[in-house]
Structure formats: C-alpha cells, structure tokens
Design a protein around this motif. Structure first.
Motif, PDB file in Angstrom:
ATOM      1  N   LEU A 193       0.822  -1.206   0.000  1.00 58.40           N
ATOM      2  CA  LEU A 193       0.000   0.000   0.000  1.00 58.40           C
ATOM      3  C   LEU A 193       0.860   1.260   0.000  1.00 58.40           C
ATOM      4  CD1 LEU A 193      -2.603  -1.164   2.659  1.00 58.40           C
ATOM      5  CD2 LEU A 193      -2.987  -0.978   0.201  1.00 58.40           C
ATOM      6  N   GLY A 214      -7.551  -6.384  -0.076  1.00 61.98           N
ATOM      7  CA  GLY A 214      -7.633  -6.664  -1.511  1.00 61.98           C
ATOM      8  C   GLY A 214      -8.963  -7.291  -1.874  1.00 61.98           C
ATOM      9  N   GLY A 215      -9.267  -7.283  -3.162  1.00 59.77           N
ATOM     10  CA  GLY A 215     -10.547  -7.821  -3.622  1.00 59.77           C
ATOM     11  C   GLY A 215     -10.396  -8.758  -4.806  1.00 59.77           C
ATOM     12  N   ASP A 247      -8.511 -12.439  -6.673  1.00 61.24           N
ATOM     13  CA  ASP A 247      -8.432 -13.877  -6.370  1.00 61.24           C
ATOM     14  C   ASP A 247      -7.451 -14.166  -5.238  1.00 61.24           C
ATOM     15  OD1 ASP A 247     -10.303 -14.969  -8.072  1.00 61.24           O
ATOM     16  OD2 ASP A 247      -8.918 -15.026  -9.766  1.00 61.24           O
ATOM     17  N   SER A 248      -6.332 -13.462  -5.219  1.00 59.21           N
ATOM     18  CA  SER A 248      -5.342 -13.709  -4.152  1.00 59.21           C
ATOM     19  C   SER A 248      -5.947 -13.418  -2.793  1.00 59.21           C
ATOM     20  CB  SER A 248      -4.097 -12.839  -4.324  1.00 59.21           C
ATOM     21  OG  SER A 248      -3.409 -13.198  -5.465  1.00 59.21           O
ATOM     22  N   ALA A 249      -6.654 -12.305  -2.676  1.00 62.00           N
ATOM     23  CA  ALA A 249      -7.244 -11.931  -1.384  1.00 62.00           C
ATOM     24  C   ALA A 249      -8.265 -12.982  -0.947  1.00 62.00           C
ATOM     25  CB  ALA A 249      -7.880 -10.550  -1.469  1.00 62.00           C
ATOM     26  N   GLU A 266      -8.384 -16.147  -1.891  1.00 61.64           N
ATOM     27  CA  GLU A 266      -7.680 -17.401  -1.619  1.00 61.64           C
ATOM     28  C   GLU A 266      -6.978 -17.342  -0.261  1.00 61.64           C
ATOM     29  OE1 GLU A 266      -5.587 -20.107  -4.747  1.00 61.64           O
ATOM     30  OE2 GLU A 266      -4.171 -18.562  -4.145  1.00 61.64           O
ATOM     31  N   HIS A 309     -11.752  -4.188   1.501  1.00 62.50           N
ATOM     32  CA  HIS A 309     -11.650  -3.892   0.066  1.00 62.50           C
ATOM     33  C   HIS A 309     -12.035  -2.438  -0.200  1.00 62.50           C
ATOM     34  CE1 HIS A 309     -11.477  -4.317  -4.149  1.00 62.50           C
ATOM     35  NE2 HIS A 309     -12.755  -4.535  -4.378  1.00 62.50           N
ATOM     36  N   ARG A 310     -11.320  -1.818  -1.124  1.00 59.44           N
ATOM     37  CA  ARG A 310     -11.522  -0.377  -1.338  1.00 59.44           C
ATOM     38  C   ARG A 310     -12.798  -0.052  -2.117  1.00 59.44           C
ATOM     39  NH1 ARG A 310      -6.539   0.871  -5.554  1.00 59.44           N
ATOM     40  NH2 ARG A 310      -7.174  -0.565  -7.192  1.00 59.44           N
ATOM     41  N   ARG A 311     -13.411  -1.060  -2.734  1.00 63.79           N
ATOM     42  CA  ARG A 311     -14.671  -0.818  -3.481  1.00 63.79           C
ATOM     43  C   ARG A 311     -15.778  -1.682  -2.880  1.00 63.79           C
ATOM     44  NH1 ARG A 311     -14.634  -2.395  -9.087  1.00 63.79           N
ATOM     45  NH2 ARG A 311     -13.075  -3.993  -8.613  1.00 63.79           N
ATOM     46  N   ARG A 328     -13.084  -8.031  -7.478  1.00 67.52           N
ATOM     47  CA  ARG A 328     -12.484  -8.311  -8.779  1.00 67.52           C
ATOM     48  C   ARG A 328     -12.320  -9.828  -8.979  1.00 67.52           C
ATOM     49  NH1 ARG A 328      -9.441  -5.341 -12.136  1.00 67.52           N
ATOM     50  NH2 ARG A 328      -9.616  -3.558 -10.748  1.00 67.52           N
ATOM     51  N   MET A 355     -14.297 -18.032  -6.606  1.00 61.40           N
ATOM     52  CA  MET A 355     -13.479 -17.680  -5.431  1.00 61.40           C
ATOM     53  C   MET A 355     -14.262 -16.735  -4.516  1.00 61.40           C
ATOM     54  SD  MET A 355     -10.380 -19.065  -6.092  1.00 61.40           S
ATOM     55  CE  MET A 355      -9.028 -18.100  -5.487  1.00 61.40           C
ATOM     56  N   ALA A 369      -2.812  -8.372   0.022  1.00 59.37           N
ATOM     57  CA  ALA A 369      -2.953  -9.251  -1.153  1.00 59.37           C
ATOM     58  C   ALA A 369      -3.467  -8.429  -2.328  1.00 59.37           C
ATOM     59  CB  ALA A 369      -3.904 -10.408  -0.826  1.00 59.37           C
ATOM     60  N   ILE A 370      -2.663  -7.438  -2.729  1.00 58.98           N
ATOM     61  CA  ILE A 370      -3.116  -6.541  -3.804  1.00 58.98           C
ATOM     62  C   ILE A 370      -2.283  -6.751  -5.069  1.00 58.98           C
ATOM     63  CG2 ILE A 370      -4.068  -4.850  -2.171  1.00 58.98           C
ATOM     64  CD1 ILE A 370      -1.566  -3.121  -2.658  1.00 58.98           C
ATOM     65  N   GLY A 371      -1.783  -7.969  -5.241  1.00 64.14           N
ATOM     66  CA  GLY A 371      -1.070  -8.310  -6.470  1.00 64.14           C
ATOM     67  C   GLY A 371       0.442  -8.317  -6.312  1.00 64.14           C
TER      68      GLY A 371
HETATM   69  P1  NAP Z   1      -5.508  -8.610  -8.853  1.00 64.97           P
HETATM   70  O1  NAP Z   1      -6.456  -9.501  -9.552  1.00 64.97           O
HETATM   71  O2  NAP Z   1      -4.819  -7.534  -9.623  1.00 64.97           O
HETATM   72  O3  NAP Z   1      -6.315  -7.938  -7.644  1.00 64.97           O
HETATM   73  C1  NAP Z   1      -5.724  -6.981  -6.850  1.00 64.97           C
HETATM   74  C2  NAP Z   1      -6.759  -6.483  -5.853  1.00 64.97           C
HETATM   75  O4  NAP Z   1      -6.108  -5.566  -4.996  1.00 64.97           O
HETATM   76  C3  NAP Z   1      -7.934  -5.735  -6.524  1.00 64.97           C
HETATM   77  O5  NAP Z   1      -9.122  -6.061  -5.885  1.00 64.97           O
HETATM   78  C4  NAP Z   1      -7.561  -4.281  -6.293  1.00 64.97           C
HETATM   79  O6  NAP Z   1      -8.656  -3.437  -6.088  1.00 64.97           O
HETATM   80  C5  NAP Z   1      -6.788  -4.320  -5.007  1.00 64.97           C
HETATM   81  N1  NAP Z   1      -5.794  -3.247  -4.967  1.00 64.97           N
HETATM   82  C6  NAP Z   1      -4.820  -2.987  -5.867  1.00 64.97           C
HETATM   83  N2  NAP Z   1      -4.097  -1.928  -5.465  1.00 64.97           N
HETATM   84  C7  NAP Z   1      -4.646  -1.520  -4.291  1.00 64.97           C
HETATM   85  C8  NAP Z   1      -4.340  -0.468  -3.399  1.00 64.97           C
HETATM   86  N3  NAP Z   1      -3.320   0.375  -3.607  1.00 64.97           N
HETATM   87  N4  NAP Z   1      -5.101  -0.325  -2.288  1.00 64.97           N
HETATM   88  C9  NAP Z   1      -6.135  -1.201  -2.035  1.00 64.97           C
HETATM   89  N5  NAP Z   1      -6.463  -2.208  -2.853  1.00 64.97           N
HETATM   90  C10 NAP Z   1      -5.719  -2.365  -3.977  1.00 64.97           C
HETATM   91  O7  NAP Z   1      -4.319  -9.412  -8.128  1.00 64.97           O
HETATM   92  P2  NAP Z   1      -4.345 -10.884  -7.512  1.00 64.97           P
HETATM   93  O8  NAP Z   1      -5.549 -11.105  -6.711  1.00 64.97           O
HETATM   94  O9  NAP Z   1      -3.010 -11.050  -6.867  1.00 64.97           O
HETATM   95  O10 NAP Z   1      -4.405 -11.833  -8.777  1.00 64.97           O
HETATM   96  C11 NAP Z   1      -3.405 -11.738  -9.808  1.00 64.97           C
HETATM   97  C12 NAP Z   1      -3.718 -12.740 -10.917  1.00 64.97           C
HETATM   98  O11 NAP Z   1      -3.535 -14.072 -10.413  1.00 64.97           O
HETATM   99  C13 NAP Z   1      -5.165 -12.672 -11.391  1.00 64.97           C
HETATM  100  O12 NAP Z   1      -5.186 -12.944 -12.767  1.00 64.97           O
HETATM  101  C14 NAP Z   1      -5.843 -13.763 -10.627  1.00 64.97           C
HETATM  102  O13 NAP Z   1      -6.993 -14.261 -11.278  1.00 64.97           O
HETATM  103  C15 NAP Z   1      -4.740 -14.815 -10.530  1.00 64.97           C
HETATM  104  N6  NAP Z   1      -4.924 -15.652  -9.331  1.00 64.97           N
HETATM  105  C16 NAP Z   1      -5.640 -16.813  -9.456  1.00 64.97           C
HETATM  106  C17 NAP Z   1      -5.851 -17.632  -8.355  1.00 64.97           C
HETATM  107  C18 NAP Z   1      -6.613 -18.896  -8.511  1.00 64.97           C
HETATM  108  O14 NAP Z   1      -7.288 -19.054  -9.495  1.00 64.97           O
HETATM  109  N7  NAP Z   1      -6.538 -19.812  -7.569  1.00 64.97           N
HETATM  110  C19 NAP Z   1      -5.355 -17.266  -7.101  1.00 64.97           C
HETATM  111  C20 NAP Z   1      -4.642 -16.070  -6.992  1.00 64.97           C
HETATM  112  C21 NAP Z   1      -4.450 -15.273  -8.119  1.00 64.97           C
HETATM  113  P3  NAP Z   1      -9.694  -3.063  -7.282  1.00 64.97           P
HETATM  114  O15 NAP Z   1     -10.509  -4.294  -7.490  1.00 64.97           O
HETATM  115  O16 NAP Z   1     -10.449  -1.920  -6.728  1.00 64.97           O
HETATM  116  O17 NAP Z   1      -8.822  -2.701  -8.446  1.00 64.97           O
END
Ligand code: NAP
Length: 305
Positions: free
Chosen positions: A116, A149-150, A152-154, A156, A172-174, A178, A183, A234-236
């Motif tokens: 963050l 976070g919102g 898949d990682s969050a 999971e 989650h900020r919204r 996402r 999930m 868990a924000i990526g």
């Molecule tokens: P992501 O899909 O990019 O989600 C990031 C989340 O963090 C979003 O909800 C976002 O909010 C929030 N966020 C980002 N910056 C922020 C900030 N500065 N302050 C507050 N919240 C913030 O990342 P991810 O969840 O790590 O997933 C990455 C990829 O891996 C995706 O393609 C996902 O599908 C995949 N994945 C798959 C699995 C599975 O299938 N088992 C598990 C984990 C990940 P907003 O929604 O408002 O943008």
C-alpha cells in the motif's frame, strides 16, 4: 567472459549459484541492491525443509550465500540496468557503468508483492504485516486477521487463513470484488470471513507488532478502527522483468514464460523462481527451479562445447 551470470539473489539465484559453482562454471552473481529478495523482508521461516525449529528469513539467505561462496561464486552487489540478448555472448550492463559478457544467463530477479505504501506498513512488515498467507498464517492461530484486496489472491488467502484465525476480515476499497465468481462465492459463504466494503487503509496500528487498522469509509468518510493481530496485503505482485521487456517472452502480467524446465525463448537464457512463477511463490519452489536452471545452463554449455 563468464560461463554463467546469475541475475538476482533470492533462493532461486543462490541455489543456481551453488549448483553452477559446484559444476566448476565459476558463476558471477549480480545480487541487486535489495540483495536476498523477499526472504530478507520476513522473520521466521518454518516451512523450508531441513530446519525443524524454523529459521529467520535473512539468516537462511545468508547461509545460502555462504554456501554459494564456498564453492567459488563471485558476487557483485549492484543492479543490472540493461541486457542485450540479441547477441552472443550476452551483454549485461551493471549500474549503467560496466558491461560484462556471458555464454549463458540465469534470470532469478523475483517478483515483488505490491504494498500500500504506508510508513507503518513497512515498519511492521514481518511483525504482523505479511504478503504470504502460506508462509505466515500459522503464526496467527486463534487471532483476528485482516486481508487487504478484492482479487483472487485476497479471496484465496482469506479462505486459507480461516484454518488458523479466529476471524478474517477482508478489507476492500470498493463494493465489488475483482475475484472470479467461484473464489468470491467460497469467501462469501465462509462463516469465518466478513467484509469491510469501500474501506481504505489509512494506517496500520501498533508499535512493535500489529494491533489493528485505521480504516476510512470512502463513501461516508467515517474513520473506524479494526482490531487485528495479522494483516495480509494481497493486492497483487509485480515480477521484476522490466529490463528484459521486448527480449524475453512474457505472459500478459510480465512473468517470464519457460518451457522444457527453465528454458526461455532465448537459447542460453534460463529463468527460475518467482520471476517465472505466478502460482506457487514459495522459497522452496524457487530453490527447486534454481537447481533446474543450473542444470539446464550446464547442459546448454556442454552442448555448445
Ligand atoms: P488482482 O487480480 O490484480 O487484484 C488486486 C486487488 O487488490 C484488486 O481487488 C484491487 O482493487 C486491489 N488493490 C490494488 N491496489 C490496491 C491499493 N493500492 N489499495 C487497495 N487495494 C488495492 O491481483 P491478484 O488477486 O493477486 O491476482 C493476480 C492474478 O492471479 C489474477 O489474474 C488472478 O486471477 C490470478 N490468481 C488466481 C488464483 C486462482 O485461481 N486460484 C489465485 C490467486 C491469483 P480493485 O478491485 O479496486 O482494483
């Protein structure tokens, strides 16, 4: 001229260094300015086999480095600022100053968990703030945890953390997730998980360890405190691949694509660890692929004569 240059000094790179050094390839490791990678940002590591009492992340890295050094790895604590993979030997520019050449390259530059950016977050990282539920969930048995976070990682991580936590709150900020439907449903149905929607983390509270979060409601502007002992951000993740863009094939998120073990699309360039792994992201899997990359590089050099 080097046989092999290893870029990046986390468990993937250091394991590749041990193996290539023991194969008499005299590797050069360019460590980066944040030497040691993500393990240096964590405290106890309890899931790396061989340490029944656990080991501190920085200590594990220091020991791996000493092991690589013992067999003749040369280290340079500097950043690679440019690579040219269109010519052989490959050219690697260090700190924009010096260019070295290698017959093969192992890329193990890792990925960085997005944060963050709060001062309190960096101060409490490893003291209640974590970016890896698999690594650190166990430390919060019976305690309330927040997951930020919102995606898949969050979802999971929150679902996984219910095994340990007394309760998990997803912040989650919204007001819309996402994450994929499946999930989301899993998390929404879990009785140990609740949600704080439209909530922005303004501060992480606690002097030495986390005690809670200060949240601001983005609709009403109200500020509240959420008590918790653990915070999982868990924000990526962002793979550290900027310098390789346009030269090595990557997926849409910038992770290096490998096939047949650790081979990239450039013959002689191998990738190991989180830089090519958006799924497992564990020290032990990084070390495993580091070993594979070393063996792949050794066989490549042998085949090249
Ligand atoms: P992501 O899909 O990019 O989600 C990031 C989340 O963090 C979003 O909800 C976002 O909010 C929030 N966020 C980002 N910056 C922020 C900030 N500065 N302050 C507050 N919240 C913030 O990342 P991810 O969840 O790590 O997933 C990455 C990829 O891996 C995706 O393609 C996902 O599908 C995949 N994945 C798959 C699995 C599975 O299938 N088992 C598990 C984990 C990940 P907003 O929604 O408002 O943008």
């Amino acid at each position: 001229m080097h046989n092999v240059i290893i870029i990046g000094s986390g468990p993937a790179g250091l394991t590749a260094a041990v193996y290539t050094a023991r194969a008499n390839l005299s590797p050069l490791m360019i460590e980066g300015s944040q030497a040691g990678g993500q393990l240096t940002l964590t405290t106890d590591v309890e899931n790396f086999p061989g340490f029944p009492q656990g080991i501190m992340g920085p200590q594990l890295i220091q020991d791996m480095r000493a092991q690589a050094e013992r067999f003749g790895t040369a280290f340079q604590t500097a950043d690679v600022t440019k690579v040219d993979l269109n010519q052989r030997p490959f050219a690697v520019t260090i700190n924009d100053e010096e260019t070295v050449h290698a017959r093969s390259l192992i890329v193990s530059t890792g990925a960085s968990a997005n944060l963050l950016g709060l001062d309190s977050e960096s101060r409490l990282l490893g003291h209640g703030v974590s970016t890896c539920a698999t690594c650190d969930g166990f430390f919060f048995r019976g305690q309330p945890i927040a997951v930020i976070g919102g995606g898949d990682s969050a979802m999971e991580e929150a679902t996984f953390l219910t095994k340990f936590a007394s309760h998990v709150t997803i912040v989650h900020r919204r007001d819309k997730l996402r994450a994929s439907k499946i999930m989301q449903d899993k998390a929404l149905k879990n009785e140990k998980i609740s949600f704080r929607w439209n909530s922005v983390v303004e501060d992480m509270l606690g002097d030495d360890v986390v005690t809670g979060l200060r949240l601001r409601d983005s609709v009403t502007n109200d500020t509240t405190t959420l008590d918790c002992k653990g915070v999982f951000v868990a924000i990526g993740h962002t793979p550290n691949t900027r310098i390789f863009r346009g030269q090595i094939e990557m997926d849409a998120n910038g992770y290096i694509q490998t096939s047949h073990g650790t081979a990239t699309n450039v013959p002689g360039v191998f990738a190991a660890g989180d830089v090519q792994d958006p799924h497992y992201r564990q020290a032990i899997t990084a070390a495993g692929t580091g070993c594979m990359a070393a063996i792949d590089a050794e066989r490549f050099l042998e085949a090249e004569g």
